[in-house]
Design a protein around this motif. Structure first.
Motif, short mmCIF file in Angstrom:
data_model
loop_
_atom_site.label_atom_id
_atom_site.label_comp_id
_atom_site.label_asym_id
_atom_site.label_seq_id
_atom_site.Cartn_x
_atom_site.Cartn_y
_atom_site.Cartn_z
N ALA A 28 0.84 -1.21 0.00
CA ALA A 28 0.00 0.00 0.00
C ALA A 28 0.86 1.25 0.00
O ALA A 28 0.56 2.24 -0.69
CB ALA A 28 -0.93 -0.01 1.21
N TYR A 29 1.95 1.23 0.76
CA TYR A 29 2.86 2.39 0.78
C TYR A 29 3.52 2.57 -0.58
O TYR A 29 3.66 3.69 -1.07
CB TYR A 29 3.91 2.22 1.88
N ARG A 30 3.91 1.48 -1.21
CA ARG A 30 4.55 1.59 -2.53
C ARG A 30 3.58 2.13 -3.58
O ARG A 30 4.01 2.81 -4.51
CB ARG A 30 5.11 0.24 -2.95
N GLU A 31 2.28 1.86 -3.44
CA GLU A 31 1.30 2.46 -4.35
C GLU A 31 1.30 3.98 -4.20
O GLU A 31 1.22 4.72 -5.19
CB GLU A 31 -0.09 1.90 -4.08
N LYS A 32 1.41 4.45 -2.95
CA LYS A 32 1.49 5.88 -2.69
C LYS A 32 2.77 6.45 -3.30
O LYS A 32 2.75 7.52 -3.92
CB LYS A 32 1.44 6.14 -1.19
#
Length: 163
Positions: A28-32
């Motif tokens: 999820a952080y990498r999507e951001k």
């Protein structure tokens, strides 16, 4: 290495059983990250499987610090600091790099990330590290503010462009 903050957030070493939750949080952080800088942070095909294998290989390694934040039995964040050799032209002393550092809920950043960062710093001192480098995207205001409030300073920046 386990500890509990005043708010009830427990930090402890990551286990192999934590890896699926950590990979979800990191995904999820990498999507951001990819929204902030699409070329630089573009996920590779199969990145979740590669991340699972990589992080699993770091569990229990004494030269690194791999912690989770836990509340009511659920992993709600993690931080990973790796022992990092300095280039031979510099002599900063033993160094660690805090690169992967993410939470499941940004609304609790100060509380949960603060507990993780404090635990990373305590354990880094126990390992004899003389310096902690933290990697943080320029656009991640929450992380940057926490790092600055903890006494870290910007020593370098990376600039990038799509060609």
């Amino acid at each position: 290495m386990a500890s509990q903050s005043e708010s009830g957030i427990a930090t402890r070493p990551a286990t192999l059983g934590d890896i699926p939750e950590i990979v979800g949080i990191l995904g999820a952080y990498r999507e951001k990250l990819a929204r902030w800088s699409p070329q630089f942070w573009r996920p590779a095909p199969g990145s979740a499987a590669m991340t699972t294998m990589y992080l699993g290989s770091l569990v229990g390694k004494k030269e690194h610090i791999f912690l989770v934040a836990e509340e009511a039995g659920a992993v709600i964040g993690f931080a990973l600091a790796l022992e990092t050799p300095a280039p031979p032209v510099y002599a900063p002393g033993d160094t660690g790099t805090l690169d992967d550092f993410a939470l499941s809920d940004d609304d609790r950043w100060e509380e949960v990330a603060g507990a993780l960062l404090a635990a990373i710093m305590r354990n880094a001192k126990k390992l004899g590290w003389k310096q902690l480098i933290a990697v943080s995207p320029k656009a991640d205001g929450l992380k940057n503010r926490l790092l600055e409030e903890a006494g870290l300073v910007v020593a370098s920046q990376w600039w990038t462009m799509k060609l």
